[in-house]
Each structure stands twice: as C-alpha cells, then as structure tokens.
Write an enzyme that holds these catalytic residues in place. Structure first.
Site, mmCIF file in Angstrom:
data_model
loop_
_atom_site.group_PDB
_atom_site.id
_atom_site.type_symbol
_atom_site.label_atom_id
_atom_site.label_comp_id
_atom_site.label_asym_id
_atom_site.label_seq_id
_atom_site.Cartn_x
_atom_site.Cartn_y
_atom_site.Cartn_z
ATOM 1 N N HIS A 157 -0.508 -4.468 -0.835
ATOM 2 C CA HIS A 157 -1.079 -3.357 -1.612
ATOM 3 C C HIS A 157 -1.878 -3.842 -2.816
ATOM 4 C CE1 HIS A 157 0.970 0.156 0.295
ATOM 5 N NE2 HIS A 157 1.694 -0.829 0.794
ATOM 6 N N ASP A 365 -7.448 -4.072 -9.489
ATOM 7 C CA ASP A 365 -6.539 -3.139 -8.807
ATOM 8 C C ASP A 365 -6.767 -3.258 -7.308
ATOM 9 O OD1 ASP A 365 -4.661 -1.073 -8.665
ATOM 10 O OD2 ASP A 365 -5.666 0.108 -10.221
HETATM 11 C C1 GDG Z 1 -0.295 -0.068 -5.971
HETATM 12 C C2 GDG Z 1 -1.561 -0.902 -6.228
HETATM 13 C C3 GDG Z 1 -2.823 0.632 -4.700
HETATM 14 C C4 GDG Z 1 0.896 8.147 -11.579
HETATM 15 N N1 GDG Z 1 1.472 8.776 -12.608
HETATM 16 C C5 GDG Z 1 2.219 9.760 -12.101
HETATM 17 C C6 GDG Z 1 2.091 9.738 -10.698
HETATM 18 N N2 GDG Z 1 1.280 8.748 -10.413
HETATM 19 C C7 GDG Z 1 0.837 8.422 -9.033
HETATM 20 C C8 GDG Z 1 -0.657 8.546 -8.891
HETATM 21 C C9 GDG Z 1 -0.914 7.670 -7.664
HETATM 22 C C10 GDG Z 1 0.176 6.592 -7.815
HETATM 23 O O1 GDG Z 1 1.154 7.093 -8.709
HETATM 24 C C11 GDG Z 1 -0.370 5.305 -8.421
HETATM 25 O O2 GDG Z 1 -1.127 4.640 -7.446
HETATM 26 P P1 GDG Z 1 -2.261 3.619 -7.845
HETATM 27 O O3 GDG Z 1 -2.976 3.265 -6.603
HETATM 28 O O4 GDG Z 1 -3.160 4.246 -8.855
HETATM 29 O O5 GDG Z 1 -1.566 2.363 -8.540
HETATM 30 P P2 GDG Z 1 -0.213 1.452 -8.358
HETATM 31 O O6 GDG Z 1 0.990 2.183 -8.745
HETATM 32 O O7 GDG Z 1 -0.478 0.226 -9.164
HETATM 33 O O8 GDG Z 1 -0.165 1.105 -6.781
HETATM 34 C C12 GDG Z 1 -2.807 -0.032 -6.086
HETATM 35 C C13 GDG Z 1 -1.490 1.313 -4.408
HETATM 36 O O9 GDG Z 1 -0.390 0.417 -4.597
HETATM 37 C C14 GDG Z 1 -1.435 1.815 -2.958
HETATM 38 O O10 GDG Z 1 -1.680 0.781 -2.066
HETATM 39 O O11 GDG Z 1 -3.838 1.612 -4.679
HETATM 40 O O12 GDG Z 1 -3.979 -0.801 -6.255
HETATM 41 O O13 GDG Z 1 -1.517 -1.507 -7.523
HETATM 42 O O14 GDG Z 1 -0.686 8.363 -6.486
HETATM 43 O O15 GDG Z 1 -1.021 9.889 -8.743
HETATM 44 N N3 GDG Z 1 2.700 10.613 -9.868
HETATM 45 C C15 GDG Z 1 3.474 11.586 -10.446
HETATM 46 N N4 GDG Z 1 3.649 11.655 -11.809
HETATM 47 C C16 GDG Z 1 3.027 10.783 -12.663
HETATM 48 O O16 GDG Z 1 3.161 10.887 -13.880
HETATM 49 N N5 GDG Z 1 4.110 12.481 -9.660
#
Ligand code: GDG
Length: 464
Positions: A157, A365
């Site tokens: 990821h 990222d």
């Molecule tokens: C890893 C990789 C890759 C965030 N704050 C809240 C919340 N979130 C949710 C977001 C989004 C998820 O969490 C975060 O996903 P990201 O992709 O932005 O980042 P990572 O956590 O670092 O994820 C990344 C991912 O894996 C998938 O492969 O894209 O690059 O680092 O869905 O909306 N959700 C809720 N409350 C929050 O306050 N419910």
C-alpha cells in the site's frame, strides 16, 4: 471458486451486515470473501503477556475472522520497531527518520514466522492468499517454508523506494528475496513498479521480462501496478446524504459564506502538514484579500502517537497552526481550524462536499484515498478544486487536479489562490474528467484486477 484468505496487520471489526462505518478497503475485502468464502487473518490490536498459541476465530456467514494477540515485546519490535520505524520512513524516502536495529528486525521476522505458523492450520488446499502491506513482506516465505502450497499474492500500500535508498537497509536483499516468494506482487503505481524492477535488474542481478514477469533469486514471479481506488458511488452517496446533516449545517453556518479549504490526513510526517500550513500562511500573507474570507479546516486524527517522530511532528503542526491564528485571526475569524481527532465517515464526506478546495499535499504517499474521496464527494453542479501533490500516487490518475510540489511552499500558496478563484466552467471540466475516471476505476475494479491476475498467476509451489 477458491476461498480467499486475506492477511493484513489489522482485521476489520466484525459487523454483521455492515454498518457503513467501515473503511472502503474492509468492505471490498469482505465483498470478495462473501462471494468465494474466506478467512481474514491478522493482529487483534491487543497486546497480552504471552503469545497466542492459536488464532481466535469468529465466523459470520461465509467469512471467518481470525486474530492473534501480540506480546508487548512483539508490538515494540515488529510493529513500532521494524515496520513503523524502519520500513515506513524508508519506503517514504525518509532515510533520516529510520531507526534500524537487529533486535527489531529479528522481532519482525519472529512475528511473521509466528503468523505463518498460526495461519497454516486454517488453510485449505486451493485457497488463494492475499497478503497486505509492509508488515508482512516475509510472511509468504515463512508460509512456503512451513509447507503451504497455496497461491500467494502481495499488495504494497505504500511506495517502493528507489534502489539506492533501499540499499541502506541492512539485509535488503533478504527482504526482496522473501518478497519474490509471492506469485503476484502488486504496487500502487508504475513509479513503484519501476523502482522495484530496477532493483531486480541492477542489485539482484535478475531479469524483468514481458508481461510483468520477474526472474530473480532462482524464482519466477509477477509484478504489476494496481492503483487502489475508492468505492466512488458509495462516497458520492454518503456525501449527498450528509449534505443536510446537522454537522454539515453547523459547518456551513459557522463559515458565514467564507470559502473552505479542507485537509484530512492521519497525523503522519509523510502527509506534509507543516509545509501545507506554511503554504496557507503564504496565501494569507501574499494575498491579503483572502484574509477573513477563507478558512482552512485541517482534520488530523492522531496516529502512532507512541513514536517520538510523530510526537515531534504533532508539536510542530500545533505550533504553526497556533502561529497562523495568532498572526492573522480577527475577533470574529480564525484562519485555521485544526482538529486533532477523527470523524464518522459520513460526516467527513459531508465536510469534503462543502469544501471549495481539497488540499492534499503529502511529501510521499502510496496513493492517497482522500484525494479520490474529495473528487467523489463533490456536487456535480458546483464542484470544488483539488490541489494535489505530485508525490501522491493519486496524481498519476487525477490530472484534473492542480498538481503541486509540496516542498515549494510559495508555489502551493499561489496555487491555493488560483484554486479559490477558479471559475465554474473550468472547475466542472476538471472535475468531470476525474469523476468519470474514478467511476470506472473504483475499488471493486482494483480488487477484481488484482484477483484476476492472482487467479491466473502460476503458483511456484504447485510447479515445484
Ligand atoms: C495507506 C497509504 C494508500 C482519515 N481521517 C478519518 C478517516 N480517514 C480515512 C480517509 C481515507 C483513509 O482514512 C486514509 O487513506 P489514505 O490513502 O489517505 O492514507 P493512509 O492511511 O496513509 O493509507 C496510502 C492507502 O493505504 C490505501 O492503499 O492510499 O497511500 O499510506 O479513506 O477518508 N476516516 C474516518 N474518520 C476520520 O477522521 N471515518
């Protein structure tokens, strides 16, 4: 169809029927397992005095959830140690933040071996195993050693680092050799895939053949890019539904017609929060007309708070948010609303829908799902503008965004001014292209592409 066994560090909480509170990935994995039957295997999230001698299994319908506890030592060495203080920073190009020790690496291997041995009794012939992320790179090799002959897939990821960075990791070759045990290796983007291929060719003396075939360490495997996505329709629906929720109404009223810029990120140094705040400061300093007219809502739920690099970064973010408010606030306006906590998924999607600008500026990222969620959450008749770091995997697909270099603070500030003043026709044109793409390349398409490739991949153990 063969059963699907998913392995990830954390297992989604068991919820009969689903509540809509789960993240997209959990729903996608459950969807695949519901169709074929399956097991979801991982850490329970608990630390205990002694290793679990076997997994705790809960069955719901055709899916079994199997979890293991970790001892405090395992947690320190495997999770906060090697996984999050070595692999995470290194794979995000932060060599300066890595903290390698042989003890932690041994702990990482010990936990991987333990997980493999506890998973083995749960497996059936013909199962297809899909392992997720950097916590479990050697798991496949341990499964093979213990006699597993099932098909093995792996998806990373986070980014795959350039060869010269990876070479700083003591024992990097063993890690890549273990990775090559999988029958299919999935990366987020072609950049990651190419960095992996360069390592195979130049460091491992292997071969990169057509169709993603890799020959190295006396093995053959397949390596491809599978850019992860979101459930576009579900996000759009949640955001529409949240539009008239009490929280959205309160946010709208509190803004009193000011424009809204929103950022949503785990509080992690890879997300570029200090640089982002500085860029916002540049906007307010360089474009005085925006003072009093714009609000930055930064939602940053705490993450890995027991690591000192995270504590330090949190202090920096708080200091600069405080500084901006001190410098620019009026008695009836604060430029930054910094919220160090999480929100319900639907509430969050509602906030994204209300935003004029989605500000997504990670320094590095793997993909960044928030960027995609922002696009999916927009009202089609009046969509906001996405400002997106070129160093997020998502930038390769979301070319309707204003793409920025997050290290160029003034450049990001200037781009914010452009985003805030963009006219409706341009906003719509940019948004439509991105939304159309996300409608086709959604999470189900990602999952199906990976599964189709895994089902078709030759299984090294079967050939042996
Ligand atoms: C890893 C990789 C890759 C965030 N704050 C809240 C919340 N979130 C949710 C977001 C989004 C998820 O969490 C975060 O996903 P990201 O992709 O932005 O980042 P990572 O956590 O670092 O994820 C990344 C991912 O894996 C998938 O492969 O894209 O690059 O680092 O869905 O909306 N959700 C809720 N409350 C929050 O306050 N419910």
């Amino acid at each position: 169809m063969n059963r699907l066994v998913v392995v990830s560090n954390r297992v989604a909480p068991v919820r009969r029927g689903g509540t809509g509170a789960e993240g997209g990935l959990a729903v996608a994995m459950q969807g695949a397992m519901k169709d074929r039957g399956g097991v979801w295997f991982g850490w329970s999230g608990n630390t205990v005095a002694h290793d679990s001698s076997q997994a705790k299994v809960i069955e719901t319908g055709r899916i079994s959830y199997a979890t293991l506890d970790l001892t405090q030592r395992d947690y320190n060495e495997y999770y906060t140690g090697f996984a999050n203080s070595v692999l995470w920073p290194l794979f995000h190009y932060r060599l300066d933040l890595t903290d390698f020790s042989r003890r932690d690496m041994a702990g990482y291997h010990r936990v991987n071996a333990m997980f493999a041995s506890r998973l083995l009794p749960l497996l059936k012939d013909g199962d297809v195993i899909w392992v997720h992320d950097y916590h479990f790179i050697p798991l496949g090799a341990y499964l093979r050693q213990a006699g597993s002959r099932q098909k093995l897939g792996f998806f990373l990821h986070i980014p795959w680092p350039p060869m010269e960075l990876l070479a700083t990791l003591p024992n990097h070759e063993a890690l890549v050799r273990d990775l090559c045990t999988y029958d299919l290796i999935g990366f987020q983007t072609r950049t990651d895939l190419h960095a992996f291929e360069a390592y195979i060719r130049e460091e491992a003396g292997g071969e990169v053949l057509s169709g993603g075939r890799i020959k190295a360490f006396g093995r053959s495997t397949l390596a491809k890019a599978f850019p992860i996505s979101i459930d576009t329709e579900e996000v759009a629906k949640l955001a529409r539904r949240a539009e008239h929720s009490p929280q959205s109404r309160r946010l709208r009223e509190s803004l009193s017609d000011r424009q809204l810029i929103t950022g949503v990120d785990r509080l992690d140094y890879t997300k570029g929060l200090t640089e982002r705040l500085e860029a916002y400061q540049h906007l307010l300093a360089g474009y005085p007309a925006y003072r009093g007219q714009v609000t930055l809502l930064q939602i940053a739920p705490p993450s890995r708070g027991d690591l000192s690099d995270y504590q330090q970064m949190r202090q920096q973010v708080e200091a600069i948010a405080g500084h901006i408010n001190g410098r620019f606030a009026e008695f009836d306006w604060s430029p930054v609303r910094y919220l160090n906590r999480g929100f319900k998924r639907q509430t969050l999607m509602g906030f994204l829908r209300l935003s004029d600008v989605g500000l997504v500026t990670p320094l590095r990222d793997g993909m960044n799902l928030v960027a995609k969620e922002f696009v999916a959450a927009q009202p089609p008749e009046d969509p906001g503008v996405l400002v997106l770091s070129r160093f997020a995997g998502a930038a390769r697909e979301l070319d309707g965004a204003l793409i920025v270099n997050p290290y160029d603070i003034e450049g990001v500030g200037d781009t914010l001014a452009r985003a805030l003043s963009m006219a409706l026709p341009e906003r719509r044109e940019r948004w439509e292209a991105m939304f159309e793409r996300l409608s086709r390349h959604d999470l189900a398409a990602w999952r199906n592409a990976f599964m189709t490739n895994l089902d078709a991949a030759p299984c090294a153990a079967a050939a042996a």
